[in-house]
Design a protein around this motif. Structure first.
Motif, PDB file in Angstrom:
ATOM      1  N   THR A  78     -46.677 -25.316  66.723  1.00 36.07           N
ATOM      2  CA  THR A  78     -47.805 -24.538  67.236  1.00 36.07           C
ATOM      3  C   THR A  78     -47.452 -23.897  68.570  1.00 36.07           C
ATOM      4  OG1 THR A  78     -49.367 -25.989  66.105  1.00 36.07           O
ATOM      5  CG2 THR A  78     -50.229 -24.665  67.904  1.00 36.07           C
ATOM      6  N   LEU A  79     -46.832 -24.658  69.452  1.00 34.27           N
ATOM      7  CA  LEU A  79     -46.430 -24.111  70.744  1.00 34.27           C
ATOM      8  C   LEU A  79     -45.395 -23.000  70.576  1.00 34.27           C
ATOM      9  CD1 LEU A  79     -46.179 -27.395  72.851  1.00 34.27           C
ATOM     10  CD2 LEU A  79     -47.955 -25.634  72.973  1.00 34.27           C
ATOM     11  N   SER A  80     -44.466 -23.189  69.669  1.00 38.06           N
ATOM     12  CA  SER A  80     -43.441 -22.170  69.426  1.00 38.06           C
ATOM     13  C   SER A  80     -44.053 -20.888  68.875  1.00 38.06           C
ATOM     14  CB  SER A  80     -42.393 -22.691  68.454  1.00 38.06           C
ATOM     15  OG  SER A  80     -41.700 -23.780  69.006  1.00 38.06           O
ATOM     16  N   ILE A  81     -44.997 -21.019  67.981  1.00 36.62           N
ATOM     17  CA  ILE A  81     -45.657 -19.838  67.412  1.00 36.62           C
ATOM     18  C   ILE A  81     -46.445 -19.097  68.484  1.00 36.62           C
ATOM     19  CG2 ILE A  81     -47.491 -19.109  65.826  1.00 36.62           C
ATOM     20  CD1 ILE A  81     -46.432 -21.272  63.894  1.00 36.62           C
ATOM     21  N   ASN A  82     -47.112 -19.828  69.356  1.00 37.58           N
ATOM     22  CA  ASN A  82     -47.847 -19.184  70.442  1.00 37.58           C
ATOM     23  C   ASN A  82     -46.906 -18.459  71.398  1.00 37.58           C
ATOM     24  OD1 ASN A  82     -50.361 -19.970  69.510  1.00 37.58           O
ATOM     25  ND2 ASN A  82     -50.369 -21.856  70.683  1.00 37.58           N
ATOM     26  N   ASP A  83     -45.761 -19.074  71.724  1.00 37.00           N
ATOM     27  CA  ASP A  83     -44.772 -18.419  72.581  1.00 37.00           C
ATOM     28  C   ASP A  83     -44.218 -17.168  71.917  1.00 37.00           C
ATOM     29  OD1 ASP A  83     -45.088 -20.333  74.518  1.00 37.00           O
ATOM     30  OD2 ASP A  83     -43.295 -21.473  73.947  1.00 37.00           O
ATOM     31  N   LEU A  84     -43.953 -17.238  70.638  1.00 29.77           N
ATOM     32  CA  LEU A  84     -43.445 -16.087  69.906  1.00 29.77           C
ATOM     33  C   LEU A  84     -44.462 -14.958  69.895  1.00 29.77           C
ATOM     34  CD1 LEU A  84     -41.222 -14.860  68.161  1.00 29.77           C
ATOM     35  CD2 LEU A  84     -42.272 -15.980  66.187  1.00 29.77           C
ATOM     36  N   SER A  85     -45.720 -15.300  69.703  1.00 27.18           N
ATOM     37  CA  SER A  85     -46.777 -14.295  69.713  1.00 27.18           C
ATOM     38  C   SER A  85     -46.859 -13.602  71.071  1.00 27.18           C
ATOM     39  CB  SER A  85     -48.111 -14.954  69.371  1.00 27.18           C
ATOM     40  OG  SER A  85     -49.168 -14.039  69.462  1.00 27.18           O
ATOM     41  N   SER A  86     -46.760 -14.381  72.133  1.00 26.41           N
ATOM     42  CA  SER A  86     -46.790 -13.797  73.483  1.00 26.41           C
ATOM     43  C   SER A  86     -45.593 -12.882  73.708  1.00 26.41           C
ATOM     44  CB  SER A  86     -46.790 -14.904  74.532  1.00 26.41           C
ATOM     45  OG  SER A  86     -47.933 -15.691  74.412  1.00 26.41           O
ATOM     46  N   SER A  87     -44.440 -13.285  73.236  1.00 26.87           N
ATOM     47  CA  SER A  87     -43.235 -12.463  73.392  1.00 26.87           C
ATOM     48  C   SER A  87     -43.361 -11.149  72.635  1.00 26.87           C
ATOM     49  CB  SER A  87     -42.010 -13.215  72.891  1.00 26.87           C
ATOM     50  OG  SER A  87     -41.804 -14.374  73.650  1.00 26.87           O
ATOM     51  N   ILE A  88     -43.883 -11.214  71.434  1.00 23.57           N
ATOM     52  CA  ILE A  88     -44.061  -9.997  70.630  1.00 23.57           C
ATOM     53  C   ILE A  88     -45.060  -9.059  71.301  1.00 23.57           C
ATOM     54  CG2 ILE A  88     -44.967  -9.113  68.444  1.00 23.57           C
ATOM     55  CD1 ILE A  88     -43.726 -11.598  67.117  1.00 23.57           C
ATOM     56  N   LYS A  89     -46.145  -9.603  71.827  1.00 28.40           N
ATOM     57  CA  LYS A  89     -47.135  -8.774  72.515  1.00 28.40           C
ATOM     58  C   LYS A  89     -46.527  -8.090  73.731  1.00 28.40           C
ATOM     59  CE  LYS A  89     -51.271 -11.270  71.121  1.00 28.40           C
ATOM     60  NZ  LYS A  89     -52.352 -12.176  71.532  1.00 28.40           N
ATOM     61  N   SER A  90     -45.738  -8.838  74.509  1.00 31.54           N
ATOM     62  CA  SER A  90     -45.134  -8.233  75.699  1.00 31.54           C
ATOM     63  C   SER A  90     -44.122  -7.160  75.311  1.00 31.54           C
ATOM     64  CB  SER A  90     -44.494  -9.297  76.578  1.00 31.54           C
ATOM     65  OG  SER A  90     -43.378  -9.861  75.946  1.00 31.54           O
ATOM     66  N   LEU A  91     -43.392  -7.350  74.234  1.00 32.70           N
ATOM     67  CA  LEU A  91     -42.458  -6.323  73.768  1.00 32.70           C
ATOM     68  C   LEU A  91     -43.195  -5.066  73.299  1.00 32.70           C
ATOM     69  CD1 LEU A  91     -39.800  -8.394  71.811  1.00 32.70           C
ATOM     70  CD2 LEU A  91     -39.466  -7.134  73.930  1.00 32.70           C
TER      71      LEU A  91
END
Length: 54
Positions: free
Chosen positions: A34-47
């Protein structure tokens, strides 16, 4: 009577113990996922925000 109780505990107790053990182990792994998915989502949004600025 006593042998029946021991047999019942043996037949039911082992699957319960295994189930509890697996649930405890999977809970930690699910938390990490869950934490990894949230981090990935944040990274995609920032990109996406950075690519829109260009």
């Amino acid at each position: 009577m006593n042998a029946d109780l021991l047999t019942t505990i043996g037949n039911v107790g082992f699957p319960i113990a295994v189930s509890v053990y697996l649930l405890v182990r999977f809970e930690g792994k699910l938390e990490a996922l869950t934490l990894s998915i949230n981090d990935l989502s944040s990274s995609i949004k920032s990109l996406l925000i950075k690519s829109d600025d260009k």
